[in-house]
Scaffold this motif. Structure first.
Motif, PDB file in Angstrom:
ATOM      1  N   LEU A 187      12.973 -39.868 -13.290  1.00  0.00           N
ATOM      2  CA  LEU A 187      14.107 -39.027 -13.682  1.00  0.00           C
ATOM      3  C   LEU A 187      14.214 -38.939 -15.190  1.00  0.00           C
ATOM      4  CD1 LEU A 187      16.635 -37.402 -12.951  1.00  0.00           C
ATOM      5  CD2 LEU A 187      17.879 -39.576 -12.770  1.00  0.00           C
ATOM      6  N   SER A 188      13.997 -40.060 -15.870  1.00  0.00           N
ATOM      7  CA  SER A 188      14.053 -40.071 -17.343  1.00  0.00           C
ATOM      8  C   SER A 188      13.004 -39.143 -17.931  1.00  0.00           C
ATOM      9  CB  SER A 188      13.843 -41.502 -17.860  1.00  0.00           C
ATOM     10  OG  SER A 188      14.858 -42.361 -17.412  1.00  0.00           O
ATOM     11  N   ASP A 200      18.111 -25.853 -19.668  1.00  0.00           N
ATOM     12  CA  ASP A 200      19.458 -26.379 -19.464  1.00  0.00           C
ATOM     13  C   ASP A 200      19.338 -27.497 -18.427  1.00  0.00           C
ATOM     14  OD1 ASP A 200      22.014 -26.898 -18.354  1.00  0.00           O
ATOM     15  OD2 ASP A 200      22.720 -24.879 -18.850  1.00  0.00           O
ATOM     16  N   VAL A 201      19.466 -28.738 -18.892  1.00  0.00           N
ATOM     17  CA  VAL A 201      19.208 -29.884 -18.021  1.00  0.00           C
ATOM     18  C   VAL A 201      20.118 -29.884 -16.799  1.00  0.00           C
ATOM     19  CG1 VAL A 201      19.315 -32.404 -17.853  1.00  0.00           C
ATOM     20  CG2 VAL A 201      18.272 -31.324 -19.856  1.00  0.00           C
ATOM     21  N   ASN A 202      21.408 -29.624 -17.009  1.00  0.00           N
ATOM     22  CA  ASN A 202      22.333 -29.655 -15.874  1.00  0.00           C
ATOM     23  C   ASN A 202      21.999 -28.572 -14.848  1.00  0.00           C
ATOM     24  OD1 ASN A 202      23.918 -31.867 -16.714  1.00  0.00           O
ATOM     25  ND2 ASN A 202      25.089 -30.561 -18.102  1.00  0.00           N
ATOM     26  N   HIS A 222      22.376 -38.217 -13.842  1.00  0.00           N
ATOM     27  CA  HIS A 222      21.751 -37.248 -14.741  1.00  0.00           C
ATOM     28  C   HIS A 222      22.698 -36.768 -15.842  1.00  0.00           C
ATOM     29  CE1 HIS A 222      23.690 -34.007 -12.339  1.00  0.00           C
ATOM     30  NE2 HIS A 222      23.533 -33.278 -13.422  1.00  0.00           N
ATOM     31  N   LYS A 223      23.986 -36.616 -15.529  1.00  0.00           N
ATOM     32  CA  LYS A 223      24.915 -36.111 -16.551  1.00  0.00           C
ATOM     33  C   LYS A 223      25.114 -37.108 -17.678  1.00  0.00           C
ATOM     34  CE  LYS A 223      27.469 -32.919 -13.572  1.00  0.00           C
ATOM     35  NZ  LYS A 223      28.787 -32.582 -12.955  1.00  0.00           N
ATOM     36  N   THR A 224      25.314 -38.374 -17.320  1.00  0.00           N
ATOM     37  CA  THR A 224      25.496 -39.390 -18.373  1.00  0.00           C
ATOM     38  C   THR A 224      24.200 -39.604 -19.154  1.00  0.00           C
ATOM     39  OG1 THR A 224      25.147 -41.060 -16.643  1.00  0.00           O
ATOM     40  CG2 THR A 224      27.418 -40.608 -17.293  1.00  0.00           C
ATOM     41  N   MET A 225      23.068 -39.522 -18.485  1.00  0.00           N
ATOM     42  CA  MET A 225      21.792 -39.637 -19.184  1.00  0.00           C
ATOM     43  C   MET A 225      21.631 -38.492 -20.175  1.00  0.00           C
ATOM     44  SD  MET A 225      19.362 -40.733 -15.956  1.00  0.00           S
ATOM     45  CE  MET A 225      17.809 -40.830 -16.845  1.00  0.00           C
ATOM     46  N   ASN A 226      21.951 -37.290 -19.746  1.00  0.00           N
ATOM     47  CA  ASN A 226      21.831 -36.122 -20.614  1.00  0.00           C
ATOM     48  C   ASN A 226      22.751 -36.227 -21.827  1.00  0.00           C
ATOM     49  OD1 ASN A 226      20.773 -33.544 -21.267  1.00  0.00           O
ATOM     50  ND2 ASN A 226      22.584 -32.545 -20.405  1.00  0.00           N
ATOM     51  N   LEU A 283      16.454 -45.884 -19.661  1.00  0.00           N
ATOM     52  CA  LEU A 283      15.017 -45.636 -19.892  1.00  0.00           C
ATOM     53  C   LEU A 283      14.813 -44.337 -20.652  1.00  0.00           C
ATOM     54  CD1 LEU A 283      13.388 -46.683 -16.485  1.00  0.00           C
ATOM     55  CD2 LEU A 283      13.069 -47.804 -18.698  1.00  0.00           C
ATOM     56  N   LEU A 284      15.723 -43.378 -20.484  1.00  0.00           N
ATOM     57  CA  LEU A 284      15.624 -42.109 -21.236  1.00  0.00           C
ATOM     58  C   LEU A 284      15.750 -42.347 -22.725  1.00  0.00           C
ATOM     59  CD1 LEU A 284      15.439 -39.037 -21.361  1.00  0.00           C
ATOM     60  CD2 LEU A 284      17.902 -38.938 -20.912  1.00  0.00           C
TER      61      LEU A 284
END
Length: 289
Positions: A187-188, A200-202, A222-226, A283-284
């Protein structure tokens, strides 16, 4: 209603023990290494705080534990003033610690010799799962003991399953962590690639999460990672402890875990960045240095 002791009131144990009172209706006694936390729990939920694991365990039908590692577990069970020295014959000790299969088998043998029973029952679902009472509990032990313990564990579990004899719960938790490690790294890298590609990641995640790439990590992180937010959730140092258990067991049973070993080195890099207490989704951050 059962008489239950709960040993270890960290971010998981504190709410789990609370559910035993509020949802299970059980009579609960708690022990925590920091006595003030045990007292705070007793004041909040109306249970009793004991000064030692032995005093917490004395006279109980069930004794639950959720502590840090193998050594912590031995300290509160077979160590000085440990629970095993005070447990009643026929009682059941349920260990929710993520520990080794080796210590589970060791404590199962000690319990059997003393005339009571042992179930290794590590959990998955994190702090949110503990607080909401929807943990997944993976158990190892005897079917007759599990049948007695399952309704009590149900106060904080959405899924509770017996996977085999003592140690099987810990082995299943290792499978869980192996899978998560690879998922989070994938995912990262996916989010990192999407950013570099100008997407657009989201919007991307909203689309692919409806297909074969979907995972709990994708939906919930995914949102918090972004946004580069990692100050919550399951800490990197805890994940590295779990992965070290997985890799040690793999050396014993001959399993090949190249991705798990690689992701563990990535988490070591995150720790060097100051991220020991960051969420495992960090990890991102390593890719975006």
């Amino acid at each position: 209603m059962a008489k239950v002791a709960f040993i270890g009131l960290g971010v998981m144990g504190f709410p789990m023990a609370g559910h035993l009172v509020t949802k299970g209706g059980h009579e609960v006694t708690v022990y925590n290494r920091t006595a003030a936390k045990a007292q705070a729990w007793a004041e909040k939920f109306g249970g009793r705080a004991a000064p030692t694991p032995a005093e917490a365990a004395a006279g109980q039908d069930f004794v639950m534990a959720c502590v840090g590692n193998d050594d912590d577990l031995r300290a509160v069970t077979t160590g000085a003033d440990g629970a095993f020295g005070a447990m009643s014959r026929g009682a059941i000790f349920v260990d929710h610690t993520t520990a080794s299969a080796e210590v589970a088998r060791e404590l199962d043998a000690a319990a059997s010799k003393a005339g009571f029973h042992f179930i290794d029952a590590p959990v998955s679902g994190g702090q949110a799962g503990a607080e909401n009472g929807v943990l997944t509990v993976m158990c190892g032990g005897r079917p007759e003991d599990f049948a007695k313990a399952e309704p009590v564990i149900g106060a904080y579990a959405r899924m509770c399953k017996l996977l085999g004899p003592a140690g099987s719960g810990q082995l299943t938790k290792m499978v869980n962590q192996i899978c998560i490690a690879g998922l989070v790294e994938g995912l990262s890298e996916g989010i990192h690639f999407a950013k570099k590609a100008g997407l657009d990641v989201n919007a991307v995640i909203d689309t692919i999460s409806k297909g074969a790439a979907q995972s709990w990590q994708m939906e919930n992180r995914h949102k918090t990672m972004n946004d580069g937010k990692y100050d919550f959730g399951f800490a990197v140092e805890w994940m590295r402890k779990d992965l070290s258990i997985c890799l040690a067991e793999a050396r014993r049973n001959g399993a090949s875990l190249p991705v798990t070993a690689l992701v563990d080195t990535f988490y070591a890099e995150v720790e060097k960045m100051g991220g020991r207490r960051w969420d495992t989704s960090s990890l991102l951050a390593r890719l975006e240095r």
